[in-house]
Design an enzyme around this catalytic site. Structure first.
Site, PDB file in Angstrom:
ATOM      1  N   HIS A 169      -7.942  -7.722  -2.790  1.00  0.00           N
ATOM      2  CA  HIS A 169      -9.132  -6.641  -2.527  1.00  0.00           C
ATOM      3  C   HIS A 169      -8.816  -5.343  -2.940  1.00  0.00           C
ATOM      4  O   HIS A 169      -7.645  -4.953  -2.926  1.00  0.00           O
ATOM      5  CB  HIS A 169      -9.616  -6.832  -1.033  1.00  0.00           C
ATOM      6  CG  HIS A 169      -8.728  -6.363  -0.209  1.00  0.00           C
ATOM      7  ND1 HIS A 169      -7.737  -7.100   0.607  1.00  0.00           N
ATOM      8  CD2 HIS A 169      -8.426  -5.158   0.524  1.00  0.00           C
ATOM      9  CE1 HIS A 169      -6.732  -6.608   1.220  1.00  0.00           C
ATOM     10  NE2 HIS A 169      -7.309  -5.200   1.197  1.00  0.00           N
ATOM     11  N   ARG A 222      -4.963 -11.872   4.037  1.00  0.00           N
ATOM     12  CA  ARG A 222      -6.137 -11.354   3.269  1.00  0.00           C
ATOM     13  C   ARG A 222      -6.280 -11.814   2.007  1.00  0.00           C
ATOM     14  O   ARG A 222      -5.246 -11.850   1.342  1.00  0.00           O
ATOM     15  CB  ARG A 222      -6.284  -9.814   3.458  1.00  0.00           C
ATOM     16  CG  ARG A 222      -6.341  -9.294   4.711  1.00  0.00           C
ATOM     17  CD  ARG A 222      -6.926  -7.900   5.139  1.00  0.00           C
ATOM     18  NE  ARG A 222      -8.484  -8.331   4.860  1.00  0.00           N
ATOM     19  CZ  ARG A 222      -9.437  -7.622   4.263  1.00  0.00           C
ATOM     20  NH1 ARG A 222      -9.162  -6.790   3.651  1.00  0.00           N
ATOM     21  NH2 ARG A 222     -10.607  -8.052   3.976  1.00  0.00           N
ATOM     22  N   HIS A 239     -10.266  -1.709  -2.165  1.00  0.00           N
ATOM     23  CA  HIS A 239     -11.172  -0.935  -1.294  1.00  0.00           C
ATOM     24  C   HIS A 239     -11.815   0.295  -1.869  1.00  0.00           C
ATOM     25  O   HIS A 239     -11.148   0.858  -2.746  1.00  0.00           O
ATOM     26  CB  HIS A 239     -10.331  -0.188  -0.251  1.00  0.00           C
ATOM     27  CG  HIS A 239      -9.561  -0.884   0.625  1.00  0.00           C
ATOM     28  ND1 HIS A 239     -10.149  -1.231   2.003  1.00  0.00           N
ATOM     29  CD2 HIS A 239      -8.248  -1.546   0.588  1.00  0.00           C
ATOM     30  CE1 HIS A 239      -9.254  -2.175   2.716  1.00  0.00           C
ATOM     31  NE2 HIS A 239      -8.258  -2.259   1.663  1.00  0.00           N
ATOM     32  N   TYR A 273      -2.760 -10.405   0.178  1.00  0.00           N
ATOM     33  CA  TYR A 273      -2.098  -9.439   0.937  1.00  0.00           C
ATOM     34  C   TYR A 273      -1.676  -9.987   2.406  1.00  0.00           C
ATOM     35  O   TYR A 273      -2.676 -10.591   3.079  1.00  0.00           O
ATOM     36  CB  TYR A 273      -3.112  -8.136   1.330  1.00  0.00           C
ATOM     37  CG  TYR A 273      -2.546  -7.209   2.262  1.00  0.00           C
ATOM     38  CD1 TYR A 273      -1.399  -6.363   1.652  1.00  0.00           C
ATOM     39  CD2 TYR A 273      -3.005  -7.162   3.703  1.00  0.00           C
ATOM     40  CE1 TYR A 273      -1.028  -5.550   2.483  1.00  0.00           C
ATOM     41  CE2 TYR A 273      -2.306  -6.269   4.527  1.00  0.00           C
ATOM     42  CZ  TYR A 273      -1.366  -5.284   3.852  1.00  0.00           C
ATOM     43  OH  TYR A 273      -0.930  -4.601   4.729  1.00  0.00           O
ATOM     44  N   TYR A 304       0.793  -0.880   0.051  1.00  0.00           N
ATOM     45  CA  TYR A 304       0.083  -0.098   0.067  1.00  0.00           C
ATOM     46  C   TYR A 304       0.820   1.224  -0.017  1.00  0.00           C
ATOM     47  O   TYR A 304       1.682   1.344   0.935  1.00  0.00           O
ATOM     48  CB  TYR A 304      -0.950   0.096   1.234  1.00  0.00           C
ATOM     49  CG  TYR A 304      -2.096  -0.977   1.084  1.00  0.00           C
ATOM     50  CD1 TYR A 304      -3.400  -0.284   0.433  1.00  0.00           C
ATOM     51  CD2 TYR A 304      -2.220  -2.168   1.660  1.00  0.00           C
ATOM     52  CE1 TYR A 304      -4.312  -1.176   0.395  1.00  0.00           C
ATOM     53  CE2 TYR A 304      -3.077  -2.771   1.507  1.00  0.00           C
ATOM     54  CZ  TYR A 304      -4.410  -2.282   1.103  1.00  0.00           C
ATOM     55  OH  TYR A 304      -5.686  -3.207   1.048  1.00  0.00           O
TER      56      TYR A 304
HETATM   57  C1  MBD Z   1      -5.583  -4.375   5.073  1.00  0.00           C
HETATM   58  O1  MBD Z   1      -5.196  -4.308   3.879  1.00  0.00           O
HETATM   59  C2  MBD Z   1      -7.006  -4.395   5.142  1.00  0.00           C
HETATM   60  O2  MBD Z   1      -7.677  -4.127   4.392  1.00  0.00           O
HETATM   61  C3  MBD Z   1      -7.407  -4.545   6.302  1.00  0.00           C
HETATM   62  C4  MBD Z   1      -9.102  -4.414   6.725  1.00  0.00           C
HETATM   63  C5  MBD Z   1      -6.768  -4.869   7.697  1.00  0.00           C
HETATM   64  C6  MBD Z   1      -5.214  -4.859   7.386  1.00  0.00           C
HETATM   65  C7  MBD Z   1      -4.899  -4.695   6.162  1.00  0.00           C
HETATM   66 FE    FE Z   2      -6.598  -3.704   2.440  1.00  0.00          FE
END
Ligand code: MBD
Ligand code: FE
Length: 248
Positions: A189, A186, A191, A165, A131
């Site tokens: 995704h 994760r 956002h 991620y 990010y």
């Molecule tokens: C992330 O990229 C995220 O979207 C969330 C909800 C928590 C940690 C990292």
């Molecule tokens: Fe995220």
């Protein structure tokens, strides 16, 4: 929050805490270790990650029960407000590494009426799972931007497929996840925050069908009805994501 609401919730939190202390016979040394754990999280830059990883999905899931329209999702710790408006519907730079992806759809209200001039604020990790603004090796402001729907409520933007991620797992948040038997992954995704005057702002995420972590999201947020197919589209991918906003 109003004063009395703060008081009511605090009373309940303290009552729950008392029950936990009694049930587990928590010692003063353990209490001190927990405080130091929070201090370590703050010192290591996990002030937002720690609560967002463990608590935010519960708040979102509860709110979703009372809401119509596209399901909400956790904001997470990596939102940066006031991203620039994107040009030519491009979220990703020409030279951005990764598989090209077009995301398109329509923003409507719960009666099916298209919403012109809705604002989509979009951010995602890159193809290496970074990010921008949080990973210093990613270009500043990369893969963050805002766009508007057209008169017919439609939108489209070009980006790259984000990587699955892992939330940072060297630090305290990762240690605690591991301790309770969760991996740090994760599902991949994107956002999105969708807003329009007169409608409840929607914070959500787009996931991809077939992602192996959809069922074991480390932050317990992902849901199958927000996982969309990645269709092949001449050497790239495309995805359709329609958004339904609820009147405020
Ligand atoms: C992330 O990229 C995220 O979207 C969330 C909800 C928590 C940690 C990292
Ligand atoms: Fe995220």
């Amino acid at each position: 929050m109003s004063e009395s609401r703060v008081a009511a919730i605090t009373h309940d939190l303290l009552e729950a805490f008392q029950r936990i202390v009694e049930k587990h016979n928590i010692t003063q040394a353990e209490y001190r270790a927990a405080v130091e754990f929070i201090d370590e999280a703050v010192t290591k830059g996990e002030t937002f990650l720690l609560p967002d990883a463990f608590l935010e999905s519960t708040v979102v899931a509860n709110a979703s029960k009372q809401q119509q329209g596209t399901p909400g999702q956790v904001l997470g710790p990596y939102y940066v407000p006031d991203s620039p408006w994107i040009e030519d519907d491009r979220l990703a730079r020409e030279e951005e590494p990764g598989e090209r992806l077009t995301i398109r759809g329509e923003v409507r209200d719960t009666d099916g009426r298209p919403l012109a001039d809705a604002v989509l604020d979009v951010w995602q990790a890159d193809a290496k799972g970074r990010y921008s603004s949080f990973d210093p090796s990613a270009p500043k402001g990369n893969l963050r931007g805002r766009l508007r729907t057209g008169r017919d409520g439609s939108y489209a933007f070009e980006t790259v497929v984000p990587a699955q991620y892992t939330i940072p797992h060297q630090g305290p948040t990762g240690r605690l996840l591991k301790e309770i038997g969760r991996h740090p992954w994760r599902p991949a995704h994107v956002h999105v925050i969708a807003t329009h005057d007169g409608y409840r702002p929607l914070t959500t995420q787009i996931y991809f069908q077939g992602d192996e972590y959809l069922d074991s999201d480390s932050v317990r947020a992902a849901r199958p009805d927000l996982a969309f197919a990645l269709h092949p589209a001449d050497g790239a991918k495309s995805l359709a994501f329609d958004i339904v906003l609820e009147p405020a």
